[in-house]
Design a protein around this motif. Structure first.
Motif, PDB file in Angstrom:
ATOM      1  N   CYS A  40      20.572  35.307  49.132  1.00 61.06           N
ATOM      2  CA  CYS A  40      19.131  35.535  48.972  1.00 61.06           C
ATOM      3  C   CYS A  40      18.270  34.637  49.855  1.00 61.06           C
ATOM      4  O   CYS A  40      17.102  34.387  49.523  1.00 61.06           O
ATOM      5  CB  CYS A  40      18.726  35.352  47.506  1.00 61.06           C
ATOM      6  N   ASN A  71      12.852  39.562  46.212  1.00 66.13           N
ATOM      7  CA  ASN A  71      14.223  39.793  46.677  1.00 66.13           C
ATOM      8  C   ASN A  71      15.240  39.178  45.720  1.00 66.13           C
ATOM      9  O   ASN A  71      16.294  39.761  45.445  1.00 66.13           O
ATOM     10  CB  ASN A  71      14.403  39.206  48.079  1.00 66.13           C
ATOM     11  N   LEU A  72      14.912  38.014  45.185  1.00 67.06           N
ATOM     12  CA  LEU A  72      15.793  37.354  44.223  1.00 67.06           C
ATOM     13  C   LEU A  72      15.939  38.192  42.960  1.00 67.06           C
ATOM     14  O   LEU A  72      17.037  38.377  42.431  1.00 67.06           O
ATOM     15  CB  LEU A  72      15.224  35.968  43.890  1.00 67.06           C
ATOM     16  N   THR A 122      18.058  41.294  43.541  1.00 64.94           N
ATOM     17  CA  THR A 122      19.479  41.000  43.755  1.00 64.94           C
ATOM     18  C   THR A 122      20.142  40.448  42.503  1.00 64.94           C
ATOM     19  O   THR A 122      21.267  40.830  42.164  1.00 64.94           O
ATOM     20  CB  THR A 122      19.642  39.989  44.907  1.00 64.94           C
TER      21      THR A 122
END
Length: 457
Positions: A147, A170-171, A174
């Protein structure tokens, strides 16, 4: 020999294409800067912060809240709620209310990453006193779980809100780190439909449409984001370029911050209590200025010959949730009509075009009497119309022969197929399948207008 010549030809043109991309990218960076371009790319990450895609987001509901309260939050607000949920679960006392000063020391990130992946992300950065070194250690932790994107140590400690938001989005996408709902929880919460409350489905359609026009900032909460009138005026200007006299429009002062909100609460807020502008679609205009803008949008609608479904006072004073729906219902068809050749057209002329085109493509097609015709519910008329516009684009094996009173899901599948094919033809889509199945005449009108525009290109 021929193969060698073709290979060289392809290599030459691929090289030209790559060079063109480099030139375009360089130009964009010079014009807008690295951060702006990265932000435009990263905005797509927020689209995944959706309870339909992540039902486990139910777990973020706080005491006394219902799922409706959660659905009203914008994606960045949900991410703040998610961030604080994990900080609380980790036993950490601090909370985050923004993506700038709350995260730039790297401590909250360290705890979040450790909570999500304790085996791969340690809390050792908390022992590092130098902020830049700590930021690098935080990003090394993020790299271990795939990440490390959008942030550098410098942008982290500078507190860049947009890049931090992209990093957190994004974290979340994911490693959401939320337990899936068990069978009983799923039953208790029930299934979330896409804006299935009264007026909400239309709100979703209008939200998609406004964002397709490229309004800035993007619309997340239809009823909240339109209150200052600026988004509506942008829509008018994009549909009818030059129609808005912008010197008449009240806009936020340069540097004015958005309305604050708190998604976590508690903790050592101190200087962390102020949001610094991650959610630019939170209006900063006074109510008086917002009313001036909405009054102006109503005046523009009348000047362009649009029939108002509600009074000027209802819309400008925001008396009802349907006031904005009323204004958008007369604005959006204008968009579809403005894209058709020949200038302004009446509903009857569009109806005649649709029937003539469908019957020309396939003998025996039953014409529709109006945009309220119950026969529209099957979706079959639009599939015939699409195939007439572009012969062979509809796969007959995917079409379900269903009557007006047939299974709802069968009719919905035909409607989904029609919308999917229209998108494939690069038509602007302003409705969801239910708009066809439930025979919503205003939405049907915009769909026909969009297809007419494609057919006349």
């Amino acid at each position: 020999m021929a193969l060698s010549t073709a290979t060289n030809f392809l290599k030459k043109h691929l090289r030209l294409a790559l060079n063109s991309l480099v030139v375009c990218a360089t130009y964009l960076v010079q014009c807008f800067g690295h951060v702006t371009i990265l932000w435009k790319w990263a905005r797509g990450l927020l689209a995944q912060v959706d309870i339909k895609l992540h039902p486990e987001l139910y777990r973020l509901c706080e005491d006394g809240e219902t799922i409706d309260d959660l659905l009203r939050l914008t994606p960045d607000q949900i991410l703040l709620r998610w961030f604080n949920y994990h900080l609380k679960a980790a036993g950490w006392q601090r909370r985050v209310n923004n993506f700038s000063c709350n995260v730039k020391d790297g401590e909250n990130y360290t705890v979040l990453l450790n909570q999500l992946k304790p085996d791969q992300c340690s809390r050792s950065p908390l022992q590092t006193r130098d902020l830049k070194s700590r930021a690098e250690e935080v990003l090394q932790n993020a790299d271990r779980i795939g990440c490390r994107k959008y942030l550098t140590p410098s942008s982290l400690i500078a507190g860049n809100p947009r890049l931090n938001l992209a990093f957190v989005a994004n974290l979340f996408n994911t490693h959401p780190g939320l337990e899936p709902l068990d069978e009983q929880e799923a039953k208790d919460y029930g299934q979330v439909e896409d804006f299935d409350a009264e007026g909400e489905r239309e709100a979703r359609v209008f939200t998609l449409w406004l964002n397709s026009l490229g309004v800035e900032p993007g619309v997340f909460n239809f009823f909240e984001n339109l209150k200052d009138g600026l988004i509506i005026l942008q829509a008018f200007d994009k549909i009818l370029p030059g129609s808005v006299v912008w010197r008449r429009v009240s806009t936020p002062k340069v540097g004015a911050g958005p309305a604050s909100y708190a998604s976590g609460g508690g903790g050592d807020l101190g200087d962390e209590g102020a949001d610094i502008g991650v959610t630019p679609n939170q209006s900063t205009l006074s109510r008086f200025k917002a009313v001036e803008n909405t009054n102006y949008s109503v005046d523009l609608a009348k000047q362009n010959g649009m029939h108002m479904l509600e009074s000027r006072e209802q819309i400008s004073r925001m008396v009802t949730r349907h006031s904005f729906l009323a204004l958008m219902n007369i604005t959006k068809p204008l968009s579809a009509l403005s894209k058709s050749a020949g200038g302004k057209m009446t509903d009857l002329e569009m109806l005649k075009w649709a029937n003539a085109t469908a019957q020309k493509g396939k003998l025996g097609v039953r014409p529709i009497r109006s945009f309220k015709d119950p026969a529209i519910t099957t979706g079959l008329f639009f599939l015939d119309l699409l195939d007439a516009i572009r012969p062979g684009i509809v796969d007959p094996s995917l079409v379900i022969g269903v009557a007006e009173n047939g299974e709802y899901e069968d009719r919905r599948q035909n409607a989904k197929l029609a919308i999917s094919i229209a998108r494939k033809m690069n038509a602007l889509i302003f409705l969801v399948p239910e708009g066809i199945v439930d025979v919503r005449p205003r939405l049907i009108l915009t769909f026909v207008g969009s297809l007419m525009s494609i057919a006349q290109q």
